[in-house]
Design a protein around this motif. Structure first.
Motif, PDB file in Angstrom:
ATOM      1  N   GLU A   1       0.828  -1.201   0.000  1.00  0.00           N
ATOM      2  CA  GLU A   1       0.000   0.000   0.000  1.00  0.00           C
ATOM      3  C   GLU A   1       0.871   1.262   0.000  1.00  0.00           C
ATOM      4  O   GLU A   1       0.584   2.227  -0.709  1.00  0.00           O
ATOM      5  N   LEU A   2       1.946   1.243   0.773  1.00  0.00           N
ATOM      6  CA  LEU A   2       2.877   2.369   0.802  1.00  0.00           C
ATOM      7  C   LEU A   2       3.511   2.579  -0.570  1.00  0.00           C
ATOM      8  O   LEU A   2       3.583   3.708  -1.077  1.00  0.00           O
ATOM      9  N   VAL A   3       3.947   1.501  -1.183  1.00  0.00           N
ATOM     10  CA  VAL A   3       4.567   1.593  -2.505  1.00  0.00           C
ATOM     11  C   VAL A   3       3.581   2.162  -3.522  1.00  0.00           C
ATOM     12  O   VAL A   3       3.935   3.029  -4.334  1.00  0.00           O
ATOM     13  N   ASN A   4       2.336   1.719  -3.479  1.00  0.00           N
ATOM     14  CA  ASN A   4       1.329   2.233  -4.407  1.00  0.00           C
ATOM     15  C   ASN A   4       1.085   3.723  -4.201  1.00  0.00           C
ATOM     16  O   ASN A   4       0.938   4.477  -5.169  1.00  0.00           O
ATOM     17  N   LYS A   5       1.048   4.167  -2.947  1.00  0.00           N
ATOM     18  CA  LYS A   5       0.876   5.591  -2.674  1.00  0.00           C
ATOM     19  C   LYS A   5       2.068   6.392  -3.202  1.00  0.00           C
ATOM     20  O   LYS A   5       1.902   7.462  -3.798  1.00  0.00           O
ATOM     21  N   LEU A   6       3.272   5.870  -2.972  1.00  0.00           N
ATOM     22  CA  LEU A   6       4.470   6.554  -3.460  1.00  0.00           C
ATOM     23  C   LEU A   6       4.496   6.611  -4.984  1.00  0.00           C
ATOM     24  O   LEU A   6       4.868   7.639  -5.577  1.00  0.00           O
ATOM     25  N   LYS A   7       4.089   5.527  -5.628  1.00  0.00           N
ATOM     26  CA  LYS A   7       4.037   5.515  -7.097  1.00  0.00           C
ATOM     27  C   LYS A   7       3.059   6.566  -7.617  1.00  0.00           C
ATOM     28  O   LYS A   7       3.335   7.253  -8.598  1.00  0.00           O
ATOM     29  N   ALA A   8       1.908   6.694  -6.955  1.00  0.00           N
ATOM     30  CA  ALA A   8       0.913   7.681  -7.377  1.00  0.00           C
ATOM     31  C   ALA A   8       1.459   9.104  -7.224  1.00  0.00           C
ATOM     32  O   ALA A   8       1.276   9.953  -8.109  1.00  0.00           O
ATOM     33  N   ILE A   9       2.142   9.356  -6.112  1.00  0.00           N
ATOM     34  CA  ILE A   9       2.732  10.690  -5.895  1.00  0.00           C
ATOM     35  C   ILE A   9       3.821  10.955  -6.933  1.00  0.00           C
ATOM     36  O   ILE A   9       3.900  12.049  -7.501  1.00  0.00           O
ATOM     37  N   ALA A  10       4.637   9.963  -7.187  1.00  0.00           N
ATOM     38  CA  ALA A  10       5.705  10.111  -8.190  1.00  0.00           C
ATOM     39  C   ALA A  10       5.108  10.433  -9.558  1.00  0.00           C
ATOM     40  O   ALA A  10       5.598  11.321 -10.270  1.00  0.00           O
ATOM     41  N   LYS A  11       4.032   9.730  -9.925  1.00  0.00           N
ATOM     42  CA  LYS A  11       3.390   9.966 -11.214  1.00  0.00           C
ATOM     43  C   LYS A  11       2.818  11.385 -11.296  1.00  0.00           C
ATOM     44  O   LYS A  11       2.964  12.062 -12.319  1.00  0.00           O
ATOM     45  N   GLU A  12       2.205  11.864 -10.195  1.00  0.00           N
ATOM     46  CA  GLU A  12       1.653  13.220 -10.158  1.00  0.00           C
ATOM     47  C   GLU A  12       2.737  14.274 -10.418  1.00  0.00           C
ATOM     48  O   GLU A  12       2.465  15.317 -10.998  1.00  0.00           O
ATOM     49  N   HIS A  13       3.943  13.977  -9.958  1.00  0.00           N
ATOM     50  CA  HIS A  13       5.049  14.928 -10.084  1.00  0.00           C
ATOM     51  C   HIS A  13       5.981  14.594 -11.245  1.00  0.00           C
ATOM     52  O   HIS A  13       7.070  15.169 -11.348  1.00  0.00           O
ATOM     53  N   ASN A  14       5.548  13.669 -12.089  1.00  0.00           N
ATOM     54  CA  ASN A  14       6.328  13.268 -13.263  1.00  0.00           C
ATOM     55  C   ASN A  14       7.751  12.846 -12.873  1.00  0.00           C
ATOM     56  O   ASN A  14       8.732  13.273 -13.473  1.00  0.00           O
ATOM     57  N   ARG A  15       7.821  12.007 -11.852  1.00  0.00           N
ATOM     58  CA  ARG A  15       9.106  11.517 -11.369  1.00  0.00           C
ATOM     59  C   ARG A  15       9.056  10.002 -11.279  1.00  0.00           C
ATOM     60  O   ARG A  15       7.993   9.399 -11.200  1.00  0.00           O
TER      61      ARG A  15
ATOM     62  N   LEU B   1       9.717   6.471  -9.220  1.00  0.00           N
ATOM     63  CA  LEU B   1       9.600   6.071  -7.823  1.00  0.00           C
ATOM     64  C   LEU B   1      10.955   6.201  -7.133  1.00  0.00           C
ATOM     65  O   LEU B   1      11.047   6.698  -6.009  1.00  0.00           O
ATOM     66  N   SER B   2      11.989   5.793  -7.802  1.00  0.00           N
ATOM     67  CA  SER B   2      13.336   5.880  -7.248  1.00  0.00           C
ATOM     68  C   SER B   2      13.718   7.325  -6.946  1.00  0.00           C
ATOM     69  O   SER B   2      14.222   7.645  -5.863  1.00  0.00           O
ATOM     70  N   ASN B   3      13.471   8.227  -7.902  1.00  0.00           N
ATOM     71  CA  ASN B   3      13.809   9.631  -7.709  1.00  0.00           C
ATOM     72  C   ASN B   3      13.012  10.241  -6.562  1.00  0.00           C
ATOM     73  O   ASN B   3      13.553  10.986  -5.735  1.00  0.00           O
ATOM     74  N   LEU B   4      11.731   9.932  -6.506  1.00  0.00           N
ATOM     75  CA  LEU B   4      10.885  10.472  -5.445  1.00  0.00           C
ATOM     76  C   LEU B   4      11.367  10.018  -4.074  1.00  0.00           C
ATOM     77  O   LEU B   4      11.537  10.832  -3.164  1.00  0.00           O
ATOM     78  N   THR B   5      11.587   8.728  -3.908  1.00  0.00           N
ATOM     79  CA  THR B   5      11.996   8.222  -2.594  1.00  0.00           C
ATOM     80  C   THR B   5      13.382   8.733  -2.210  1.00  0.00           C
ATOM     81  O   THR B   5      13.620   9.071  -1.048  1.00  0.00           O
TER      82      THR B   5
END
Length: 89
Positions: free
Chosen positions: A19-33, A35-39
């Motif tokens: 669930e955490l990974v899915n939330k992070l992926k969604a945030i990364a997508k919103e910011h055009n980044r 997952l690795s870059n976001l984290t």
């Protein structure tokens, strides 16, 4: 022309809650980044904040600073008694 110093990247593997990974992926997508870059950015920001926190005085120090600035409850130190004062510490 200045060249930026690039730190080498290292591959790491984590086992995180899906669930955490899915939330992070969604945030990364919103910011055009990625997952690795976001984290990496989030963790770097947290570590930078911790470094800044080292420079922030604790509450006891802030209270002492405010007391000194207020001029209240300050003792007068006479220089002719300075050696006795130092010995009393």
């Amino acid at each position: 022309m200045d060249q930026a110093i690039v730190s080498p990247k290292q591959t790491v593997s984590f086992r995180w809650n899906a669930e955490l990974v899915n939330k992070l992926k969604a945030i990364a997508k919103e910011h055009n980044r990625s997952l690795s870059n976001l984290t990496e950015t989030l963790i770097s920001n947290i570590l930078s904040d911790k470094e800044v926190e080292k420079d922030i005085p604790n509450q006891a120090t802030l209270d002492a600073i405010n007391e000194a600035k207020s001029g209240q409850e300050l003792e007068t130190l006479h220089m002719d008694h300075f050696k006795d004062f130092v010995k009393s510490l």
